[in-house]
Design an enzyme around this catalytic site. Structure first.
Site, PDB file in Angstrom:
ATOM      1  N   ALA A  45     -17.259  12.068   5.054  1.00  0.00           N
ATOM      2  CA  ALA A  45     -18.065  12.741   6.071  1.00  0.00           C
ATOM      3  C   ALA A  45     -19.524  12.817   5.639  1.00  0.00           C
ATOM      4  O   ALA A  45     -20.432  12.595   6.435  1.00  0.00           O
ATOM      5  CB  ALA A  45     -17.516  14.139   6.317  1.00  0.00           C
ATOM      6  N   LEU A  95      -0.644  -9.907 -11.695  1.00  0.00           N
ATOM      7  CA  LEU A  95       0.128 -11.131 -11.895  1.00  0.00           C
ATOM      8  C   LEU A  95      -0.740 -12.372 -11.807  1.00  0.00           C
ATOM      9  O   LEU A  95      -1.713 -12.414 -11.069  1.00  0.00           O
ATOM     10  CB  LEU A  95       1.223 -11.226 -10.824  1.00  0.00           C
ATOM     11  CG  LEU A  95       2.266 -10.110 -10.827  1.00  0.00           C
ATOM     12  CD1 LEU A  95       3.271 -10.330  -9.716  1.00  0.00           C
ATOM     13  CD2 LEU A  95       2.964 -10.049 -12.180  1.00  0.00           C
ATOM     14  N   GLU A 128      11.142 -11.775  -5.175  1.00  0.00           N
ATOM     15  CA  GLU A 128      10.900 -10.658  -4.238  1.00  0.00           C
ATOM     16  C   GLU A 128       9.682 -10.981  -3.380  1.00  0.00           C
ATOM     17  O   GLU A 128       8.648 -11.360  -3.909  1.00  0.00           O
ATOM     18  CB  GLU A 128      10.593  -9.363  -5.019  1.00  0.00           C
ATOM     19  CG  GLU A 128      11.682  -8.918  -5.956  1.00  0.00           C
ATOM     20  CD  GLU A 128      11.184  -7.863  -6.960  1.00  0.00           C
ATOM     21  OE1 GLU A 128      10.164  -7.202  -6.681  1.00  0.00           O
ATOM     22  OE2 GLU A 128      11.816  -7.734  -8.020  1.00  0.00           O
ATOM     23  N   LYS A 130       6.277 -10.721  -1.726  1.00  0.00           N
ATOM     24  CA  LYS A 130       5.123  -9.963  -2.211  1.00  0.00           C
ATOM     25  C   LYS A 130       4.435  -9.293  -1.029  1.00  0.00           C
ATOM     26  O   LYS A 130       3.757  -9.934  -0.238  1.00  0.00           O
ATOM     27  CB  LYS A 130       4.150 -10.918  -2.917  1.00  0.00           C
ATOM     28  CG  LYS A 130       3.009 -10.216  -3.605  1.00  0.00           C
ATOM     29  CD  LYS A 130       2.188 -11.226  -4.409  1.00  0.00           C
ATOM     30  CE  LYS A 130       1.075 -10.539  -5.171  1.00  0.00           C
ATOM     31  NZ  LYS A 130       0.128  -9.844  -4.281  1.00  0.00           N
ATOM     32  N   ASP A 132       1.880  -7.193   1.114  1.00  0.00           N
ATOM     33  CA  ASP A 132       0.441  -6.973   1.054  1.00  0.00           C
ATOM     34  C   ASP A 132       0.155  -5.518   1.410  1.00  0.00           C
ATOM     35  O   ASP A 132      -0.121  -5.186   2.551  1.00  0.00           O
ATOM     36  CB  ASP A 132      -0.243  -7.922   2.040  1.00  0.00           C
ATOM     37  CG  ASP A 132      -1.656  -8.214   1.618  1.00  0.00           C
ATOM     38  OD1 ASP A 132      -2.054  -7.767   0.524  1.00  0.00           O
ATOM     39  OD2 ASP A 132      -2.364  -8.877   2.387  1.00  0.00           O
ATOM     40  N   TYR A 257       9.767  -1.459  -6.465  1.00  0.00           N
ATOM     41  CA  TYR A 257       9.989  -2.822  -6.971  1.00  0.00           C
ATOM     42  C   TYR A 257      10.032  -2.946  -8.487  1.00  0.00           C
ATOM     43  O   TYR A 257      10.362  -4.013  -8.993  1.00  0.00           O
ATOM     44  CB  TYR A 257       8.938  -3.779  -6.411  1.00  0.00           C
ATOM     45  CG  TYR A 257       7.529  -3.491  -6.891  1.00  0.00           C
ATOM     46  CD1 TYR A 257       6.670  -2.702  -6.140  1.00  0.00           C
ATOM     47  CD2 TYR A 257       7.059  -4.017  -8.094  1.00  0.00           C
ATOM     48  CE1 TYR A 257       5.390  -2.425  -6.574  1.00  0.00           C
ATOM     49  CE2 TYR A 257       5.774  -3.739  -8.530  1.00  0.00           C
ATOM     50  CZ  TYR A 257       4.953  -2.941  -7.766  1.00  0.00           C
ATOM     51  OH  TYR A 257       3.691  -2.673  -8.195  1.00  0.00           O
ATOM     52  N   LYS A 345       2.015 -17.917  -4.371  1.00  0.00           N
ATOM     53  CA  LYS A 345       1.371 -17.582  -3.101  1.00  0.00           C
ATOM     54  C   LYS A 345       1.671 -18.628  -2.042  1.00  0.00           C
ATOM     55  O   LYS A 345       1.825 -19.806  -2.347  1.00  0.00           O
ATOM     56  CB  LYS A 345      -0.156 -17.501  -3.292  1.00  0.00           C
ATOM     57  CG  LYS A 345      -0.609 -16.372  -4.201  1.00  0.00           C
ATOM     58  CD  LYS A 345      -0.380 -15.035  -3.533  1.00  0.00           C
ATOM     59  CE  LYS A 345      -1.154 -13.902  -4.183  1.00  0.00           C
ATOM     60  NZ  LYS A 345      -2.571 -13.904  -3.926  1.00  0.00           N
ATOM     61  N   CYS A 439     -23.868  -8.633  32.927  1.00  0.00           N
ATOM     62  CA  CYS A 439     -22.468  -8.243  32.739  1.00  0.00           C
ATOM     63  C   CYS A 439     -21.560  -9.139  33.576  1.00  0.00           C
ATOM     64  O   CYS A 439     -21.778  -9.269  34.775  1.00  0.00           O
ATOM     65  CB  CYS A 439     -22.304  -6.779  33.154  1.00  0.00           C
ATOM     66  SG  CYS A 439     -20.591  -6.256  33.243  1.00  0.00           S
ATOM     67  N   CYS A 442     -19.877  -7.167  36.622  1.00  0.00           N
ATOM     68  CA  CYS A 442     -20.567  -6.636  37.799  1.00  0.00           C
ATOM     69  C   CYS A 442     -21.923  -7.278  38.064  1.00  0.00           C
ATOM     70  O   CYS A 442     -22.514  -7.038  39.103  1.00  0.00           O
ATOM     71  CB  CYS A 442     -20.750  -5.121  37.658  1.00  0.00           C
ATOM     72  SG  CYS A 442     -21.994  -4.656  36.439  1.00  0.00           S
ATOM     73  N   CYS A 457     -23.516  -3.262  29.325  1.00  0.00           N
ATOM     74  CA  CYS A 457     -23.784  -3.370  30.747  1.00  0.00           C
ATOM     75  C   CYS A 457     -24.530  -2.110  31.172  1.00  0.00           C
ATOM     76  O   CYS A 457     -24.171  -1.005  30.786  1.00  0.00           O
ATOM     77  CB  CYS A 457     -22.464  -3.488  31.498  1.00  0.00           C
ATOM     78  SG  CYS A 457     -22.620  -3.169  33.254  1.00  0.00           S
ATOM     79  N   CYS A 463     -20.120  -0.836  37.823  1.00  0.00           N
ATOM     80  CA  CYS A 463     -19.380  -1.858  37.080  1.00  0.00           C
ATOM     81  C   CYS A 463     -17.870  -1.578  37.143  1.00  0.00           C
ATOM     82  O   CYS A 463     -17.415  -0.522  36.718  1.00  0.00           O
ATOM     83  CB  CYS A 463     -19.835  -1.843  35.628  1.00  0.00           C
ATOM     84  SG  CYS A 463     -19.038  -3.110  34.642  1.00  0.00           S
TER      85      CYS A 463
HETATM   86 ZN   LIG Z   1     -20.900  -4.334  34.313  1.00  0.00          ZN
END
Ligand SMILES: [Zn+2]
Length: 718
Positions: A45, A95, A128, A130, A132, A257, A345, A439, A442, A457, A463
């Site tokens: 924050a 690894l 096994e 892998k 992600d 694992y 991989k 746009c 529209c 737009c 629109c």
């Molecule tokens: Zn628009």
């Protein structure tokens, strides 16, 4: 109290310039702490606040924008605040990779050489998938989960125990099923499924849009909402939240694992260890398999590879571990890389195809987003036809042109993106892509405000892509305040072609017979028919709105309730306002100067207003609306004779004869600008009973203070 409390529009040029310099320094330091040192020093924050302040100052003083402005650099991932450090009992490994059968066999030969094994010795492996995700280390003492940490640098991670405790018990048991060692570390991979990720990402995108709408209306907004690029980012970001309640809302899962430190040995083989993990209550990847020898790995690799696209989570390869733990111990490590395991991989999921078109999608708030349409192509088992292009800067940076052959990649297995262009295959007549000036939904002109990446737009009122949102805003409580026109009804009336613009709402009566035939609008019962007549009555009751409500209801970007009030008070009548806004379209005109000089409006808000009036379609829609409604003349700054007219007033402490809300409303009617905090711009501080720091600050700054009695007398309240 620092100068950070001064609103940006009150900064002098010298102050602004000095602050931009320190902001650049602080943001860069925060980026380095987070990205390079993995040691964030400020909260999410706080970081967002620094960036927002920087952007706000730059918007007001564009000529002071620095070469090293942080707004030019991508903000990167969120800096999580300083979690406590947690040392792992045994290091978490990294690894080595193999990218084909040859490299894998080379790895097994090294094992044979190291262990001096003959050709007849059998090397059993466990394969096994892998995942992600984000690796974590879980510590259990006497069967109880006591601590969890990220991988960190492998030796020391961040203590994220409270966040991990939000995972479902079925994935992260708080108590192990006996028997178990007194002290044990379990390694797991926390992840988000693809389906959960897509739902989560879409929800984040929706929240980000809503936040943007609130920001445009000048309402208070929370910290920036990040839209994760892939499931891994989503899982990692969720686990590194400062507030565990946020993590609790994220759909996280975990596969266990491996083992870390353990007070007593658990098994003689890795495969038996996986069985122990299941017995204790963990999920182990069901595709894990014991392979009789190293030659079985290639077929296993292929089989997982073919299943990859249909798995509900992302994998980027297969990990092979020597099954015998005594051999693992003998093999040991090179640095932090084990000699007994390798990650084989999958080849990068890339494909080339031809870019047919760049489509522009118009969001609910008018944001124009480019999207690539390509000749369909198979990328890693999934047919892909569309790719996101994020924004026009990205297209320019990669110089992507229609007709180009492009290299496509599925990032994090889910969202396809264009990595690069194959220049040798570019058609001779391919021209650089030009952003749309209008746009596509529209035809209104589309503008990209200075310092922003998104083109928008400007035809907010007409629109079709934005209509429902605009209508919702138009009828909302602080705007026209028409009861009985909730989102559902707006959508129904819009889809039926009855309400396409705000003015249509006031012509609803003419279509009443038709609407009465609808289910739930009078067809079935008396009660339903009441619903329509109530709505029509509510609409009729709003034909003479206060001018400030009317201006706010138009939903012009950055014209929130407060700015609408300033405009209404300044211009008094809608006719006068309309006329002066049209005149203000000319830069340097007297009307433009007048607009920019209204206290609280300022040049950038003036620009947004002028953009609105520059679009003839908006003007037509406005005039159409004015043929139906007659906004009331606004109250001026009191009658101008009140001592509070045009003054900045702060109320503090408890008033005896009226509520603070009422007193503020009175001051407002007398033409004062009521603010919450005391600064050197404050003219009066009205001090009630038990006033705290504000009264003190007023004294320090030499701001005039009034007792309640003095205030009532000056306000002629008796
Ligand atoms: Zn628009």
């Amino acid at each position: 109290m620092s100068r950070r409390d001064t609103p940006p529009e009150e900064l002098t040029e010298t102050e602004a310039s000095a602050e931009l310099a320190t902001l650049a320094e602080e943001i860069t330091a925060a980026d380095i702490a987070y990205h390079q040192n993995d040691a964030p020093e400020i909260t999410d924050a706080e970081y967002d606040a620094l960036r927002r302040r920087n952007t706000a100052i730059e918007a007001l003083f564009p000529h002071l924008k620095r070469e090293d402005s942080p707004s030019e650099a991508s903000p990167g991932a969120a800096p999580a605040a300083g979690f406590a450090k947690s040392r792992h009992g045994t290091p978490m490994l990294s690894l080595d990779n193999a990218f084909g059968a040859d490299e894998f066999l080379e790895f097994t030969k090294t094992i044979r050489r190291f262990l001096k094994l003959g050709d007849d010795a059998v090397l059993r492996f466990v394969g096994e998938p892998k995942i992600d995700g984000l690796s974590v280390n879980l510590t259990y003492e006497h069967g109880k989960f006591v601590r969890g940490a990220t991988r960190g640098d492998g030796t020391i991670g961040e203590d994220i125990t409270r966040n991990l405790e939000t995972l479902p018990e079925t994935y992260l048991p708080r108590t192990l099923k006996a028997p178990f060692p007194d002290q044990i570390e379990i390694r797991g991979e926390v992840f988000m499924t693809k389906a959960d990720f897509i739902a989560f990402r879409d929800e984040q995108a929706r929240l980000a849009e809503e936040r943007e709408q609130r920001r445009e209306r000048g309402e208070k907004v929370g910290p920036e909402i990040r839209i994760p690029a892939n499931p891994r980012n989503a899982a990692a970001g969720s686990l590194r939240q400062l507030d565990p309640e946020v993590t609790a809302k994220r759909p996280l899962k975990m596969f266990a694992y491996a083992q870390g430190a353990s007070s007593t040995p658990v098994a003689e083989t890795h495969s038996d260890y996986l069985k122990a993990l299941e017995r204790w209550g963990f999920h182990v990847n069901p595709l894990s398999k014991v392979l009789p020898d190293e030659h079985a790995a290639e077929a296993f690799q292929d089989s997982i590879g073919t299943q990859r696209a249909s798995l509900d989570y992302d994998i980027d390869g297969v990990v092979y571990k020597l099954d015998r733990l005594d051999w693992q111990t003998r093999l040991g490590f090179v640095g932090r890389t084990p000699r007994w395991a390798i990650a084989w991989k999958f080849p990068a999921e890339q494909a080339t195809t031809v870019l047919l078109e760049i489509q522009i999608q118009v969001g609910r708030t008018g944001a124009l987003t480019p999207r690539a349409v390509m000749q369909p192509v198979n990328v890693g088992g999934v047919m892909v036809q569309h790719a996101t292009l994020h924004n026009e800067d990205e297209i320019a940076r990669k110089d992507i042109r229609i007709g180009d052959t492009v290299v496509l990649q599925r990032a994090g297995d889910v969202i396809p993106q264009i990595v690069s262009v194959v220049l040798e295959k570019r058609p001779k007549d391919a021209a650089p892509w030009q952003p749309l000036t209008h746009c596509p939904a529209c035809g209104s002109h589309a503008v990209r405000p200075e310092g922003e990446v998104v083109r928008r737009c400007t035809g907010g009122l007409i629109c079709p892509a934005q209509t429902v949102e605009r209508l919702k805003h138009f009828v909302s409580r602080n705007a026209m305040d028409i009861e009985g026109l909730g989102e559902e009804n707006i959508i129904a009336l819009h889809d039926a072609g009855i309400v396409k613009s705000p003015a249509d709402i006031f012509r609803l009566e003419k279509r009443a017979d038709e609407i009465r035939q609808w289910e739930g609008w009078g067809k079935a019962s008396k009660k339903d028919s009441k619903k329509l007549s109530n709505l029509l009555a509510a609409i009729e009751g709003r034909r003479n709105p206060a001018l400030e409500r009317f201006i706010f209801a138009l939903g012009i970007r950055r014209i929130g309730a407060q700015n609408a009030k300033l405009l209404a008070r300044h211009y008094q009548t809608v006719e006068h306002w309309r006329e002066r806004m049209i005149a203000a379209r000319v830069i340097g005109s007297e009307a433009r100067e007048e607009l920019g000089s209204i206290q609280g409006i300022g040049p950038s808000i003036a620009t947004e207003l002028v953009e609105f009036f520059q679009e003839p379609r908006n003007l037509a829609a406005l005039d159409d609306l004015l043929s139906e409604v007659k906004p009331e003349q606004a109250e001026s700054f009191g009658d101008g004779t009140s001592p509070f007219a045009g003054k900045v007033v702060v109320f503090t402490g408890t008033l005896e004869r009226s509520s603070r809300d009422e007193a503020e409303a009175i001051a407002d009617r007398l033409g004062a600008k009521v603010t919450k905090s005391v600064s050197k711009k404050t003219d009066f501080v009205v001090v009630g009973a038990d006033a705290g720091s504000k009264a003190k600050k007023a004294a320090e700054l030499g701001v005039r203070t009034l007792t309640e009695a003095e205030w009532r007398e000056m306000a002629s309240l008796g």
